[in-house]
Design an enzyme around this catalytic site. Structure first.
Site, PDB file in Angstrom:
ATOM      1  CG  HIS A 197      -3.407   3.707   1.814  1.00  0.00           C
ATOM      2  ND1 HIS A 197      -3.732   3.171   0.532  1.00  0.00           N
ATOM      3  CD2 HIS A 197      -3.556   2.635   2.636  1.00  0.00           C
ATOM      4  CE1 HIS A 197      -3.978   1.864   0.591  1.00  0.00           C
ATOM      5  NE2 HIS A 197      -3.895   1.535   1.801  1.00  0.00           N
ATOM      6  CG  ASN A 231      -6.550  -0.837   1.161  1.00  0.00           C
ATOM      7  OD1 ASN A 231      -5.905  -0.512   0.150  1.00  0.00           O
ATOM      8  ND2 ASN A 231      -6.149  -1.323   2.291  1.00  0.00           N
ATOM      9  CB  CYS A 261      -1.095  -0.083   1.208  1.00  0.00           C
ATOM     10  SG  CYS A 261      -2.059  -1.338   1.177  1.00  0.00           S
TER      11      CYS A 261
HETATM   12  O1  UT7 Z   1      -3.804  -0.832   3.564  1.00  0.00           O
HETATM   13  C1  UT7 Z   1      -2.945  -1.472   4.380  1.00  0.00           C
HETATM   14  C2  UT7 Z   1      -3.534  -1.460   5.721  1.00  0.00           C
HETATM   15  N1  UT7 Z   1      -4.431  -2.000   6.198  1.00  0.00           N
HETATM   16  C3  UT7 Z   1      -5.131  -1.283   7.122  1.00  0.00           C
HETATM   17  O2  UT7 Z   1      -5.042  -0.058   7.312  1.00  0.00           O
HETATM   18  C4  UT7 Z   1      -6.421  -1.877   7.726  1.00  0.00           C
HETATM   19  C5  UT7 Z   1      -6.597  -1.852   9.145  1.00  0.00           C
HETATM   20  N2  UT7 Z   1      -7.629  -2.422   9.747  1.00  0.00           N
HETATM   21  C6  UT7 Z   1      -8.612  -2.154   9.861  1.00  0.00           C
HETATM   22  O3  UT7 Z   1      -9.167  -1.049   8.901  1.00  0.00           O
HETATM   23  C7  UT7 Z   1      -9.652  -2.568  10.673  1.00  0.00           C
HETATM   24  O4  UT7 Z   1      -9.025  -3.069  11.838  1.00  0.00           O
HETATM   25  C8  UT7 Z   1     -10.815  -3.552   9.981  1.00  0.00           C
HETATM   26  C9  UT7 Z   1     -11.629  -2.594   9.200  1.00  0.00           C
HETATM   27  C10 UT7 Z   1      -9.835  -4.596   9.293  1.00  0.00           C
HETATM   28  C11 UT7 Z   1     -11.488  -4.336  11.080  1.00  0.00           C
HETATM   29  O5  UT7 Z   1     -12.308  -3.396  11.902  1.00  0.00           O
HETATM   30  P1  UT7 Z   1     -12.202  -3.520  13.445  1.00  0.00           P
HETATM   31  O6  UT7 Z   1     -12.791  -2.481  14.023  1.00  0.00           O
HETATM   32  O7  UT7 Z   1     -10.751  -3.584  13.964  1.00  0.00           O
HETATM   33  O8  UT7 Z   1     -12.724  -4.859  14.067  1.00  0.00           O
HETATM   34  P2  UT7 Z   1     -11.973  -6.246  14.318  1.00  0.00           P
HETATM   35  O9  UT7 Z   1     -11.174  -6.791  13.440  1.00  0.00           O
HETATM   36  O10 UT7 Z   1     -11.495  -5.999  15.958  1.00  0.00           O
HETATM   37  O11 UT7 Z   1     -13.295  -7.197  14.556  1.00  0.00           O
HETATM   38  C12 UT7 Z   1     -14.484  -7.187  15.428  1.00  0.00           C
HETATM   39  C13 UT7 Z   1     -15.377  -8.051  15.053  1.00  0.00           C
HETATM   40  C14 UT7 Z   1     -14.869  -9.328  15.449  1.00  0.00           C
HETATM   41  O12 UT7 Z   1     -15.943 -10.189  15.895  1.00  0.00           O
HETATM   42  P3  UT7 Z   1     -15.941 -10.351  17.722  1.00  0.00           P
HETATM   43  O13 UT7 Z   1     -14.381 -11.026  17.794  1.00  0.00           O
HETATM   44  O14 UT7 Z   1     -15.669  -9.152  18.162  1.00  0.00           O
HETATM   45  O15 UT7 Z   1     -16.750 -11.231  18.034  1.00  0.00           O
HETATM   46  C15 UT7 Z   1     -14.927  -9.919  13.813  1.00  0.00           C
HETATM   47  O16 UT7 Z   1     -14.966 -11.324  13.872  1.00  0.00           O
HETATM   48  O17 UT7 Z   1     -16.037  -7.894  13.744  1.00  0.00           O
HETATM   49  C16 UT7 Z   1     -15.791  -9.222  13.224  1.00  0.00           C
HETATM   50  N3  UT7 Z   1     -15.644  -8.979  11.601  1.00  0.00           N
HETATM   51  C17 UT7 Z   1     -16.814  -8.878  10.822  1.00  0.00           C
HETATM   52  N4  UT7 Z   1     -18.005  -8.826  11.247  1.00  0.00           N
HETATM   53  C18 UT7 Z   1     -18.952  -8.562  10.062  1.00  0.00           C
HETATM   54  C19 UT7 Z   1     -14.599  -8.943  11.030  1.00  0.00           C
HETATM   55  N5  UT7 Z   1     -15.094  -8.932   9.878  1.00  0.00           N
HETATM   56  C20 UT7 Z   1     -16.131  -8.822   9.755  1.00  0.00           C
HETATM   57  C21 UT7 Z   1     -17.144  -8.370   8.633  1.00  0.00           C
HETATM   58  N6  UT7 Z   1     -18.582  -8.627   8.851  1.00  0.00           N
HETATM   59  N7  UT7 Z   1     -16.764  -8.356   7.343  1.00  0.00           N
END
Ligand code: UT7
Length: 324
Positions: free
Chosen positions: A251, A281, A118
């Site tokens: 980005h 992204n 990225c």
């Molecule tokens: O470009 C390169 C750099 N990349 C980035 O900058 C990405 C950085 N990370 C992010 O943008 C965020 O961490 C995400 C968008 C990937 C995820 O958001 P988050 O608020 O950090 O969510 P999380 O990973 O902590 O997940 C929260 C919950 C989990 O469930 P539990 O464990 O709380 O029960 C996940 O299993 O959301 C669940 N989950 C989803 N639910 C519905 C994960 N993906 C999904 C989904 N739909 N697609």
């Protein structure tokens, strides 16, 4: 090859290409256990463009590059270097850049790809800037192009809702003495953190390209911190205050990361180019796509001071300050 030192590498023109097919959050909810509400709340993404099956990174890069040449009023023969930032090349080799060189009819010069995921566009900008400043190149076609849909695991809801396809391009050329152009580029990497975001395959290991694996929550935290650090580094290096910035072009990974960076700079969101809700992204393509959009619609004007920043797998991260 000369060793003349030019004052700056100036962005002469921009171009972009987005595939016709749009994938909405509602479409994704039919494919994996997710919802529009979750995706919008956690990432800010509403829809994204996905390349057709037979549409390649090379096709998209060529289209974006062609537009940048046209908008710059340039012929193929005016370009002496082609750099493509990509993680998703058509083939392991040769580079996408040599394909672009051939398809645009660029008769000679260097052509190669840059791989920093990225952050690839910022890394490519660093290379192009150095080439121009040292007289190694006079006019560089720099493209960020990705078919991230080809390395996404479409059964993994934690990543497949985020990544997307597209290409953006700029033409950089040796400028006259003056303030216009790239003022500085700041690049960083921390290889010890490469297991936070990677593909679980590659030519020399699995003989496949592998799929994206991401520890999203950790990546998020590092992204916010590294991006704030590197934009401050760019501002301090140039003795510029955040209020002097006309546009931040970040980005486009997550609206919450973009908002956090803007907030740390005390920059209102009205000075930030945001495309993540419609583009998702697109990795190395996201900055040149956003830059092109804001140049084409007249928001970014000649003379504006623009700060670019990115962070990606590796980790790699970087920023650049550019007077348009
Ligand atoms: O470009 C390169 C750099 N990349 C980035 O900058 C990405 C950085 N990370 C992010 O943008 C965020 O961490 C995400 C968008 C990937 C995820 O958001 P988050 O608020 O950090 O969510 P999380 O990973 O902590 O997940 C929260 C919950 C989990 O469930 P539990 O464990 O709380 O029960 C996940 O299993 O959301 C669940 N989950 C989803 N639910 C519905 C994960 N993906 C999904 C989904 N739909 N697609």
């Amino acid at each position: 090859m000369t060793t003349a030192m030019f004052s700056r590498a100036v962005i002469r023109a921009t171009g972009a290409y987005l595939p016709a097919k749009i994938l909405t959050n509602a479409d994704l909810a039919q494919m994996v256990d997710t919802s529009d509400e979750w995706i919008v709340q956690r990432s800010g993404i509403k829809s994204r463009h996905i390349a057709a099956k037979d549409e390649t990174t090379g096709d998209m890069a060529t289209a974006a590059g062609r537009m940048a040449l046209e908008r710059g009023g340039l012929n193929a023969g005016d370009i002496d270097t082609v750099i493509v930032a990509t993680t998703t090349p058509d083939q392991t080799f040769p580079a996408v850049a040599v394909q672009v060189q051939d398809r645009l009819g660029i008769p000679a010069g260097a052509a190669f790809d840059v791989q920093a995921v990225c952050s690839g566009f910022i890394y490519g900008l660093g290379v192009a800037n150095s080439f121009i400043r040292t007289g190694q190149a006079r006019r560089v076609l720099l493209i960020g192009a990705e078919k991230m849909s080809s390395i996404v695991d479409w059964t993994d809801r934690t990543t497949c809702v985020l990544f997307a396809d597209g290409a953006g391009a700029v033409v950089l050329e040796a400028g006259e003495e003056g303030d216009r152009g790239v003022h500085s580029v700041h690049l960083h990497a921390k290889g010890a953190q490469r297991e936070m975001l990677y593909t679980n395959g590659g030519p020399s290991t699995t003989r496949t390209s592998g799929h994206i694996v991401m520890h999203g929550r950790e990546v998020f935290k590092y992204a916010v911190n590294y991006m704030a650090e590197v934009v401050n580094e760019a501002l301090a290096h140039n003795k510029v205050k955040a209020q002097d910035i006309d546009w931040l072009v970040p980005h486009q990974a997550n609206i919450r990361i973009i908002e956090a960076t803007a907030e740390k700079l005390h920059l209102p969101l009205s000075k930030v180019v945001v495309t993540v809700e419609r583009h998702g992204n697109t990795s190395a393509a996201s900055i040149p796509l956003a830059l092109h959009e804001a140049v084409a619609d007249g928001r970014i004007k000649p003379g504006h001071l623009v700060l670019l920043e990115a962070m990606g797998g590796g980790f790699t991260w970087g920023a650049a300050l550019v007077r348009m």
